[in-house]
Write a protein that holds these residues in place. Structure first.
Motif, PDB file in Angstrom:
ATOM      1  N   UNK A 197     101.673  64.687  29.727  1.00 57.86           N
ATOM      2  CA  UNK A 197     101.824  65.745  30.734  1.00 57.86           C
ATOM      3  C   UNK A 197     101.011  66.993  30.416  1.00 57.86           C
ATOM      4  N   UNK A 198     100.829  67.280  29.143  1.00 60.53           N
ATOM      5  CA  UNK A 198     100.158  68.522  28.755  1.00 60.53           C
ATOM      6  C   UNK A 198      98.640  68.446  28.895  1.00 60.53           C
ATOM      7  N   UNK A 199      98.111  67.257  29.148  1.00 57.34           N
ATOM      8  CA  UNK A 199      96.662  67.104  29.169  1.00 57.34           C
ATOM      9  C   UNK A 199      96.065  67.584  30.493  1.00 57.34           C
ATOM     10  N   UNK A 200      94.908  68.190  30.399  1.00 55.98           N
ATOM     11  CA  UNK A 200      94.140  68.562  31.582  1.00 55.98           C
ATOM     12  C   UNK A 200      92.892  67.688  31.606  1.00 55.98           C
ATOM     13  N   UNK A 201      92.855  66.769  32.541  1.00 51.90           N
ATOM     14  CA  UNK A 201      91.744  65.824  32.616  1.00 51.90           C
ATOM     15  C   UNK A 201      90.860  66.189  33.799  1.00 51.90           C
ATOM     16  N   UNK A 202      89.555  66.110  33.583  1.00 48.17           N
ATOM     17  CA  UNK A 202      88.617  66.396  34.653  1.00 48.17           C
ATOM     18  C   UNK A 202      88.700  65.364  35.752  1.00 48.17           C
ATOM     19  N   UNK A 203      88.285  65.721  36.975  1.00 48.56           N
ATOM     20  CA  UNK A 203      88.388  64.784  38.100  1.00 48.56           C
ATOM     21  C   UNK A 203      87.588  63.504  37.894  1.00 48.56           C
ATOM     22  N   UNK A 204      86.415  63.616  37.260  1.00 46.94           N
ATOM     23  CA  UNK A 204      85.599  62.412  37.034  1.00 46.94           C
ATOM     24  C   UNK A 204      86.303  61.451  36.088  1.00 46.94           C
ATOM     25  N   UNK A 258      95.090  49.042  33.457  1.00 45.76           N
ATOM     26  CA  UNK A 258      96.404  49.635  33.196  1.00 45.76           C
ATOM     27  C   UNK A 258      96.257  50.967  32.476  1.00 45.76           C
ATOM     28  N   UNK A 259      97.244  51.856  32.677  1.00 39.44           N
ATOM     29  CA  UNK A 259      97.320  53.146  31.986  1.00 39.44           C
ATOM     30  C   UNK A 259      98.751  53.327  31.494  1.00 39.44           C
ATOM     31  N   UNK A 260      98.905  54.147  30.451  1.00 35.76           N
ATOM     32  CA  UNK A 260     100.218  54.404  29.865  1.00 35.76           C
ATOM     33  C   UNK A 260     100.516  55.904  29.923  1.00 35.76           C
ATOM     34  N   UNK A 261     101.671  56.253  30.500  1.00 32.57           N
ATOM     35  CA  UNK A 261     102.121  57.652  30.550  1.00 32.57           C
ATOM     36  C   UNK A 261     103.182  57.864  29.476  1.00 32.57           C
ATOM     37  N   UNK A 262     103.069  58.974  28.766  1.00 25.74           N
ATOM     38  CA  UNK A 262     104.075  59.261  27.742  1.00 25.74           C
ATOM     39  C   UNK A 262     105.358  59.807  28.341  1.00 25.74           C
ATOM     40  N   UNK A 263     105.306  60.267  29.595  1.00 25.58           N
ATOM     41  CA  UNK A 263     106.486  60.797  30.280  1.00 25.58           C
ATOM     42  C   UNK A 263     106.627  60.042  31.589  1.00 25.58           C
ATOM     43  N   UNK A 274      94.420  57.794  23.479  1.00 24.82           N
ATOM     44  CA  UNK A 274      94.725  59.056  24.163  1.00 24.82           C
ATOM     45  C   UNK A 274      93.575  59.413  25.101  1.00 24.82           C
ATOM     46  N   UNK A 275      93.908  59.642  26.381  1.00 24.42           N
ATOM     47  CA  UNK A 275      92.879  59.955  27.366  1.00 24.42           C
ATOM     48  C   UNK A 275      92.108  61.213  27.013  1.00 24.42           C
ATOM     49  N   UNK A 276      92.706  62.119  26.224  1.00 20.50           N
ATOM     50  CA  UNK A 276      92.055  63.367  25.882  1.00 20.50           C
ATOM     51  C   UNK A 276      90.832  63.209  25.002  1.00 20.50           C
ATOM     52  N   UNK A 277      90.675  62.080  24.323  1.00 13.66           N
ATOM     53  CA  UNK A 277      89.504  61.894  23.463  1.00 13.66           C
ATOM     54  C   UNK A 277      88.426  61.075  24.158  1.00 13.66           C
ATOM     55  N   UNK A 278      88.634  60.766  25.446  1.00 13.58           N
ATOM     56  CA  UNK A 278      87.673  59.978  26.207  1.00 13.58           C
ATOM     57  C   UNK A 278      86.881  60.886  27.140  1.00 13.58           C
ATOM     58  N   UNK A 279      85.691  60.486  27.481  1.00 16.19           N
ATOM     59  CA  UNK A 279      84.876  61.259  28.397  1.00 16.19           C
ATOM     60  C   UNK A 279      83.960  60.357  29.198  1.00 16.19           C
ATOM     61  N   UNK A 280      83.471  60.891  30.333  1.00 14.86           N
ATOM     62  CA  UNK A 280      82.502  60.168  31.149  1.00 14.86           C
ATOM     63  C   UNK A 280      81.374  61.120  31.536  1.00 14.86           C
TER      64      UNK A 280
END
Length: 879
Positions: free
Chosen positions: A8-15, A25-30, A189-195
């Motif tokens: 929930x605390x992550x801010x991910x860019x639209x891309x 598949x994706x995994x949500x911690x909350x 963790x999605x926060x360490x990924x980028x495009x």
């Protein structure tokens, strides 16, 4: 595979958000933050305070819970494939993962996935190569193999996932590759990924995906074959990808590939036929990609067609046509009229729904359903709803675990007041009161279970009712089959072609393929399996060839008996919901061993008019002379009476549905056909005798192996002296294994029609079994072989814990075409003798005739058959 984890605390860019939505598949911690409206399968971490049932009902795919949570009650009541258990290593010193993998091995029996929380050091230790001969496989790979051995269901085998404990920033492409090479998935963790340009200090998503999947290519240029499909997963064409094109596709959200001529290829930039990327997945062998796209006009192919493989068909074609009519309707278009007249459209939907509800003939049901689907698609298009939207709604409904009663709305069913039935008019028990009354299929989410009875509590009439099979309206079936048979008799090939187009959807120019056959290439493993099964079945059936016999009944009188093969035989190999090369083996091998001169095999064609390759290969091995590309009653009629191209046969063998059986019975009873059959047949059935030495998992798997054949398959368990706990273990295994089967919808219908009868002794069990006369009988007890001598009625017996019915179905050597419906009381299964007839001869010498003459003449005089007496007397005079 790569499973992004979103907090929930992550801010991910639209891309990046868009790109993550393309993965399977994706995994949500909350769980409260989980977005279940998107394309990927959504996993979420839950706790005891969460209403897991409500979350799953709203579209959550998998609930993740800590394996150390002692209270799992709050996640019960739904398919275990939708539960994932998380395991954490007790200590970092557990470098060989022995503790955590032992615990997780138990977990794979309780859930559809296990997640291991490991450090980077533990991942490295778990995936380092070791001497397999001396020490066994690495623990992580061993766990993956244990998971893959579980029953495969709609969601595939049990999955093993690995999450990096501590800081997720420790993930590297090397660590991801180690996890992928072990066959596990990586939770990152999605926060360490980028495009795209947002990859500074982060793992580029495409590279992470390649590493985690172990994506590779055997091409010299390193390009990965990429299958491109539309939103209905119909194939549009084939392209190629590499790391650069995959990164560009994920960053842009478009169809981007690698052209062998032009390099990076952004599909449609010049032609306008662009693609919006909907999903990206990797195949099971990690050597091909699949891009699911929303294709813009004029289509994927350079010839300006939607697909490189020809036009769409069925619902996809209808949806395309309706969408086109909405924008570019030709003059006089009826579809355009429906768009403009909503009242007419509503009336047609109501009209067609009523006609479908009233239809009973299969052809009429298909016809009316097609009409209703057409008007329904016009309704959808009028409101901007695509076929993909409808399919997404179906997928979301499939995920629901809370079921409504499903009753019709008031007024939909006319009320018919009924007078109460006098008690005196109700019989003690009818044939169907136990077998069928009130039985319904288990709904998704409900327990799949047999009905349970105690032999001590049943009356004699109730016990007799359990011995009966479900009633079949034979007159109604004959009424439907007779016109088909008559049409084939009258019009031959033309009728067969019309009926095959009607029932199998195959448009063909010819009915028969004659030997030698053009056998396609098969995977080496499939060819080897068929060859092994063929060798075993032939070995067993060759041993059945009878020896000629001769006996001198009195001096000078010699009688002989010898066998000859039936010259022309027809073998029916069913199609429908399954490919059945095993049936071709079980029929073809004994016919070949017997020496039949002409072996005609009939099997339903595929939609393109071709024959299933595995069946074609078996036909070649057994020496079939012709293959009739037809199924159902029309195939039986063609072989029984012959057509312009289908050879007439003398005997027809093989299993089939009730219409096939009815056609065989009609032909056998028609003197014009001059044809015999192997046996009558009903739905598949199995009876398992289990005692306290039985393995509950084995018992359940055997029962389900027949229950998956069809909605009317019969599965019966005779429980000999089992305790309540032992019964509960079997019931739990039935429900767990059934839920993971691809044909679970069929099993939900068939299992409740079966039953378990609790008896106190093996003698009671065998007495009931002999009265029931099952097609397949399995004796699951330590002393099983001691009881074979007591078996009087059964199609085939499977003796002991390690003799599953599946082996007899495929490769042990015995035949799987067996009498059902209780017919094992008087019929044998198909065997070598099925394809033989026996001839007798007698040879008398002069002395032999003299010795027997008076006996024959006396009996002929008693029967007043003077010519018979004279045939002996005239010879006796010469003696």
């Amino acid at each position: 595979m790569l499973v992004p984890k979103i907090s929930p605390s992550q801010t991910l860019g639209p891309a990046l958000k868009r790109a993550l939505g393309l993965l399977p598949s994706v995994l949500y911690t909350d769980a409260s933050e989980a977005n279940v409206a998107g394309e990927p399968a959504v996993w979420a971490q839950v706790s005891a305070s969460d209403d897991v049932q409500a979350l799953l009902n709203s579209g959550l795919s998998v609930a993740v819970i800590g394996a150390d949570d002692d209270d799992l009650a709050h996640v019960g009541g739904f398919d275990r494939a939708r539960l994932a258990l998380r395991y954490a290593s007790a200590s970092e010193d557990d470098s060989d993962l022995s503790t955590i993998t032992r615990a997780a091995t138990v977990g794979i029996n309780r859930a559809g996935a296990v997640i291991l929380d490991l450090t980077a050091q533990q991942i490295s230790a778990a995936t380092d190569s070791v001497d397999v001969e001396a020490q066994g496989p690495p623990p992580l790979a061993a766990l993956v193999r244990a998971a893959e051995r579980q029953v495969i269901g709609a969601n595939g085998p049990v999955r093993v996932l690995v999450e990096l404990s501590g800081s997720s920033e420790g993930w590297t492409l090397g660590l991801l590759s180690r996890v992928g090479s072990a066959g596990a998935s990586a939770v990152v963790d999605a926060g360490i990924l980028g495009v795209g340009d947002d990859c500074t200090g982060r793992l580029e998503l495409g590279a992470a995906l390649v590493a985690a999947c172990g994506l590779s290519s055997d091409r010299t240029d390193g390009l990965v074959t990429t299958v491109v499909v539309d939103e209905q997963r119909a194939c549009l064409g084939v392209a190629y990808s590499n790391g650069a094109s995959l990164a560009a596709a994920l960053a842009s959200g478009d169809g981007v590939y690698w052209s062998r001529k032009r390099g990076l290829w952004h599909k449609g930039l010049t032609s306008g036929a662009t693609q919006t990327l909907v999903g990206v997945s990797v195949d099971c062998d990690a050597d091909a990609l699949c891009f699911r796209v929303r294709q813009q006009s004029p289509g994927f192919c350079h010839r300006q067609t939607n697909s490189c493989f020809g036009p769409a068909a069925g619902l996809a074609r209808l949806a395309q046509t309706v969408a086109d009519r909405r924008l570019n309707a030709p003059e006089g278009s009826y579809t355009r009229r429906l768009f403009d007249d909503s009242a007419l459209l509503r009336a047609k939907i109501v009209e067609e729904a009523g006609e479908l509800a009233d239809a009973t003939d299969p052809a009429d049901v298909a016809f009316e359903a097609a009409d209703l689907l057409y008007f329904a698609m016009v309704k959808c298009a009028a409101h901007g709803v695509s076929l993909a939207d409808v399919e997404r709604s179906l997928d979301r409904k499939h995920l629901k675990v809370i079921r409504r009663p499903g009753d019709a709305k008031p007024g939909a069913i006319p009320a018919e007041p009924k007078a109460p039935t006098p008690a005196a008019a109700i019989p003690e028990v009818s044939r169907t009161s136990i077998q069928n009354a009130g039985i319904r299929a288990a709904l998704p989410g409900e327990k799949i279970a047999l009905r349970v009875y105690s032999a001590d509590e049943l009356s004699e009439s109730e016990r007799d009712a359990l011995l009966q099979r479900p009633l079949v309206d034979s007159q109604e079936i004959m009424r439907r089959v007779r016109p088909i048979v008559d049409a084939v008799r009258a019009r031959g090939d033309a009728a067969v072609l019309e009926l095959t187009a009607k029932f199998d959807g195959a448009q063909m120019d010819s009915v028969v393929v004659r030997a030698p056959f053009n056998v396609p290439e098969l995977p080496d493993s499939v060819r080897a399996a068929i060859d092994q099964a063929y060798a075993n079945v032939r070995c067993f059936h060759a041993a059945q060839l009878p020896a000629d016999s001769a006996v001198e009944t009195m001096p000078g009188v010699t009688c002989r008996r010898f066998s000859r093969a039936i010259e022309r035989v027809g073998l029916y190999v069913p199609g429908g919901t399954a490919v059945l090369p095993s049936s071709a083996l079980m029929l073809g091998v004994p016919a070949q061993v017997a020496g039949c001169r002409e072996i005609v095999l009939a099997t339903p064609p595929r939609p393109d008019g071709s024959i299933v390759p595995e069946v074609l290969y078996v036909a070649h091995k057994v020496g079939a002379t012709a293959i009739v590309k037809a199924g159902g009653a029309q195939a039986i009629a063609a072989m029984a009476y012959g057509t312009e191209s289908v050879p007439k046969v003398d005997k027809i063998c093989g299993p089939g549905n009730q219409y096939v059986t009815a056609a065989k019975m009609l032909a056998q009873n028609d003197s014009d056909a001059m044809v015999s059959i192997d046996m009558p047949a009903g739905p598949s059935e199995i009876l398992v005798v289990a005692d306290a030495t039985s393995n509950p998992a084995y018992v359940a798997s055997d029962l389900l192996s027949q229950a998956e054949h069809g909605p009317d398959s019969q599965a019966v368990l005779l429980a000999v002296g089992l305790s309540a706990a032992q019964m509960a273990a079997i019931e739990a295994e039935i429900d767990t294994q059934a839920a993971r089967l691809p044909r679970v919808d069929i099993v939900r219908q068939s299992v409740p029609k079966g039953f378990c009868l609790c008896v106190s002794s093996m003698a009671d069990a065998l007495a009931f079994s002999n009265a029931y006369a099952p097609e397949h009988l399995i004796l699951q007890t330590d002393s099983a072989s001691d009881y074979v001598k007591d078996i009087v009625n059964a199609g085939s017996v499977f003796v002991g814990h390690y003799s599953p019915e599946s082996c007899g179905d495929y490769a042990s050597g015995t035949n799987h075409t067996l009498p059902t419906y209780g017919y094992s009381k008087m019929y044998s299964g198909v065997n070598t003798a099925t394809f033989l007839k026996h001839i007798t001869s007698q040879e008398l010498t002069r002395d032999g005739l003299a010795n027997i003459a008076q006996t024959v003449m006396t009996l002929a005089e008693v029967e007043e058959l003077e010519a018979h007496r004279n045939a002996v007397a005239i010879r006796l005079k010469d003696l």
